[in-house]
Design a protein around this motif. Structure first.
Motif, PDB file in Angstrom:
ATOM      1  N   MET A   1       6.822  15.410  -4.709  1.00  0.00           N
ATOM      2  CA  MET A   1       5.927  14.385  -4.165  1.00  0.00           C
ATOM      3  C   MET A   1       6.141  14.284  -2.650  1.00  0.00           C
ATOM      4  N   THR A   2       5.064  14.239  -1.900  1.00  0.00           N
ATOM      5  CA  THR A   2       5.177  14.192  -0.445  1.00  0.00           C
ATOM      6  C   THR A   2       5.569  12.796   0.021  1.00  0.00           C
ATOM      7  N   LEU A   3       6.135  12.722   1.237  1.00  0.00           N
ATOM      8  CA  LEU A   3       6.499  11.425   1.793  1.00  0.00           C
ATOM      9  C   LEU A   3       5.270  10.540   1.925  1.00  0.00           C
ATOM     10  N   GLU A   4       4.150  11.108   2.342  1.00  0.00           N
ATOM     11  CA  GLU A   4       2.932  10.304   2.506  1.00  0.00           C
ATOM     12  C   GLU A   4       2.505   9.681   1.173  1.00  0.00           C
ATOM     13  N   THR A   5       2.615  10.435   0.089  1.00  0.00           N
ATOM     14  CA  THR A   5       2.260   9.907  -1.227  1.00  0.00           C
ATOM     15  C   THR A   5       3.217   8.790  -1.639  1.00  0.00           C
ATOM     16  N   ILE A   6       4.502   8.991  -1.390  1.00  0.00           N
ATOM     17  CA  ILE A   6       5.494   7.962  -1.699  1.00  0.00           C
ATOM     18  C   ILE A   6       5.189   6.678  -0.943  1.00  0.00           C
ATOM     19  N   LEU A   7       4.867   6.796   0.338  1.00  0.00           N
ATOM     20  CA  LEU A   7       4.555   5.619   1.141  1.00  0.00           C
ATOM     21  C   LEU A   7       3.325   4.898   0.601  1.00  0.00           C
ATOM     22  N   LYS A   8       2.307   5.660   0.237  1.00  0.00           N
ATOM     23  CA  LYS A   8       1.075   5.071  -0.290  1.00  0.00           C
ATOM     24  C   LYS A   8       1.310   4.343  -1.604  1.00  0.00           C
ATOM     25  N   ASN A   9       2.291   4.810  -2.378  1.00  0.00           N
ATOM     26  CA  ASN A   9       2.556   4.225  -3.699  1.00  0.00           C
ATOM     27  C   ASN A   9       3.333   2.914  -3.643  1.00  0.00           C
ATOM     28  N   GLN A  10       3.919   2.586  -2.498  1.00  0.00           N
ATOM     29  CA  GLN A  10       4.684   1.347  -2.381  1.00  0.00           C
ATOM     30  C   GLN A  10       3.733   0.157  -2.232  1.00  0.00           C
ATOM     31  N   GLU A  11       4.120  -0.972  -2.774  1.00  0.00           N
ATOM     32  CA  GLU A  11       3.259  -2.158  -2.734  1.00  0.00           C
ATOM     33  C   GLU A  11       4.001  -3.353  -2.146  1.00  0.00           C
ATOM     34  N   ASN A  12       3.216  -4.262  -1.572  1.00  0.00           N
ATOM     35  CA  ASN A  12       3.730  -5.544  -1.068  1.00  0.00           C
ATOM     36  C   ASN A  12       4.888  -5.372  -0.086  1.00  0.00           C
ATOM     37  N   VAL A  13       4.680  -4.533   0.906  1.00  0.00           N
ATOM     38  CA  VAL A  13       5.703  -4.255   1.917  1.00  0.00           C
ATOM     39  C   VAL A  13       5.423  -5.078   3.168  1.00  0.00           C
ATOM     40  N   LYS A  14       6.427  -5.803   3.633  1.00  0.00           N
ATOM     41  CA  LYS A  14       6.334  -6.558   4.885  1.00  0.00           C
ATOM     42  C   LYS A  14       7.584  -6.261   5.716  1.00  0.00           C
ATOM     43  N   VAL A  15       7.427  -6.257   7.039  1.00  0.00           N
ATOM     44  CA  VAL A  15       8.585  -6.011   7.905  1.00  0.00           C
ATOM     45  C   VAL A  15       8.846  -7.160   8.881  1.00  0.00           C
ATOM     46  N   ILE A  16       8.014  -8.202   8.833  1.00  0.00           N
ATOM     47  CA  ILE A  16       8.320  -9.424   9.571  1.00  0.00           C
ATOM     48  C   ILE A  16       8.094 -10.627   8.653  1.00  0.00           C
ATOM     49  N   ASP A  17       8.548 -11.770   9.116  1.00  0.00           N
ATOM     50  CA  ASP A  17       8.556 -13.027   8.366  1.00  0.00           C
ATOM     51  C   ASP A  17       7.333 -13.181   7.463  1.00  0.00           C
ATOM     52  N   LEU A  18       7.588 -13.503   6.190  1.00  0.00           N
ATOM     53  CA  LEU A  18       6.516 -13.618   5.201  1.00  0.00           C
ATOM     54  C   LEU A  18       5.551 -14.761   5.490  1.00  0.00           C
ATOM     55  N   LYS A  19       5.923 -15.666   6.399  1.00  0.00           N
ATOM     56  CA  LYS A  19       5.019 -16.767   6.723  1.00  0.00           C
ATOM     57  C   LYS A  19       3.758 -16.265   7.405  1.00  0.00           C
ATOM     58  N   PHE A  20       3.809 -15.041   7.939  1.00  0.00           N
ATOM     59  CA  PHE A  20       2.629 -14.463   8.579  1.00  0.00           C
ATOM     60  C   PHE A  20       1.868 -13.631   7.557  1.00  0.00           C
ATOM     61  N   ASP A  21       0.819 -14.200   7.018  1.00  0.00           N
ATOM     62  CA  ASP A  21      -0.028 -13.489   6.073  1.00  0.00           C
ATOM     63  C   ASP A  21      -0.836 -12.425   6.803  1.00  0.00           C
ATOM     64  N   TYR A  22      -1.147 -11.335   6.103  1.00  0.00           N
ATOM     65  CA  TYR A  22      -1.921 -10.272   6.740  1.00  0.00           C
ATOM     66  C   TYR A  22      -3.279 -10.754   7.245  1.00  0.00           C
ATOM     67  N   ASN A  23      -3.783 -11.827   6.684  1.00  0.00           N
ATOM     68  CA  ASN A  23      -5.054 -12.377   7.169  1.00  0.00           C
ATOM     69  C   ASN A  23      -4.943 -12.907   8.596  1.00  0.00           C
ATOM     70  N   SER A  24      -3.699 -13.157   9.045  1.00  0.00           N
ATOM     71  CA  SER A  24      -3.503 -13.663  10.409  1.00  0.00           C
ATOM     72  C   SER A  24      -3.155 -12.549  11.398  1.00  0.00           C
ATOM     73  N   TYR A  25      -3.128 -11.295  10.917  1.00  0.00           N
ATOM     74  CA  TYR A  25      -2.890 -10.146  11.793  1.00  0.00           C
ATOM     75  C   TYR A  25      -4.217  -9.743  12.456  1.00  0.00           C
ATOM     76  N   TYR A  26      -4.145  -9.373  13.725  1.00  0.00           N
ATOM     77  CA  TYR A  26      -5.366  -8.956  14.419  1.00  0.00           C
ATOM     78  C   TYR A  26      -5.061  -7.697  15.231  1.00  0.00           C
TER      79      TYR A  26
END
Length: 225
Positions: A1-26
């Protein structure tokens, strides 16, 4: 399995405080083609931070993001990216999350500390942590740059973190290479002999190598671009 496929298969990944919902990203365009940056002093961290804050307020956002495979003028001030003997490095190969100083940084996935360092030259990462991951017999690395100094005070090589664990905080301009506060997040397939550091900006000549070795972090994060 390629690294790109592995990355695509991961879910619910965040790298900063969870208080920032993706809806608030611009999305933020820092490319050489963005004429709006012509009146902004990219070499002045305070002015640049004010620009980002105004930009987010105008667009009702909390986190500005983007920058993968983006050609920028942001690095011209530092000899780390260009000297008399080398080709200019101005193509960004990570993803930046521009948000306030002190924001919590999270481990993207289960892993252990590969290395850490204070890369303290002008325009560099400042405090940096690199985690090593292994999924489906594939080993790869995630880099977290522009952190606070206390983020690397008590950390140890080999220390284990679970996905979503707090690993650091974002630093301010006085410690993060003289930038507006942000997280540089990068995925690295083969880290070679690097320790506590890895190029986050490349030259045009080396662009294809680095894009292959450092796939788009948004394959993992899945922020809507």
């Amino acid at each position: 399995m390629t690294l790109e496929t592995i990355l695509k298969n991961q879910e619910n990944v965040k790298v900063i405080d969870l208080k920032f919902d993706y809806n608030s990203y611009y999305p933020l365009d820092l490319s050489v083609t963005n004429a709006n940056l012509d009146t902004v002093s990219l070499t002045n961290a305070d002015e640049f931070e004010s620009y980002i804050n105004s930009y987010l307020a105008a667009n009702k956002g909390s986190v500005a993001y983007g920058g993968y495979n983006e050609k920028r003028n942001l690095y011209k001030r530092s000899t780390d990216f260009k000297d008399d003997q080398t080709e200019e490095r101005n193509i960004h190969i990570g993803l930046d999350l521009w948000v306030e100083k002190g924001t919590t940084v999270l481990a993207a996935l289960d892993g252990k500390v590969h290395s850490f360092e204070n890369n303290d030259s002008l325009g560099n990462y400042g405090p940096t942590i690199i985690l090593k991951h292994r999924i489906d017999n594939c080993t790869f690395y995630t880099l977290y740059g522009h952190l606070s100094l206390d983020s690397i005070e008590d950390i140890k090589v080999g220390q284990e973190f679970k996905k979503g664990d707090k690993i650091a905080r974002l630093g301010g301009a006085s410690v993060n290479g003289d930038y507006a506060p942000h997280l540089h997040f990068q995925i690295i397939a083969d880290i070679g002999d690097y320790s506590g550091d890895y190029p986050g900006v490349c030259s045009a000549t080396n662009q294809q190598f680095y894009l292959k070795n450092c796939p788009d972090p948004n394959l993992l994060l899945k922020i809507k671009l």
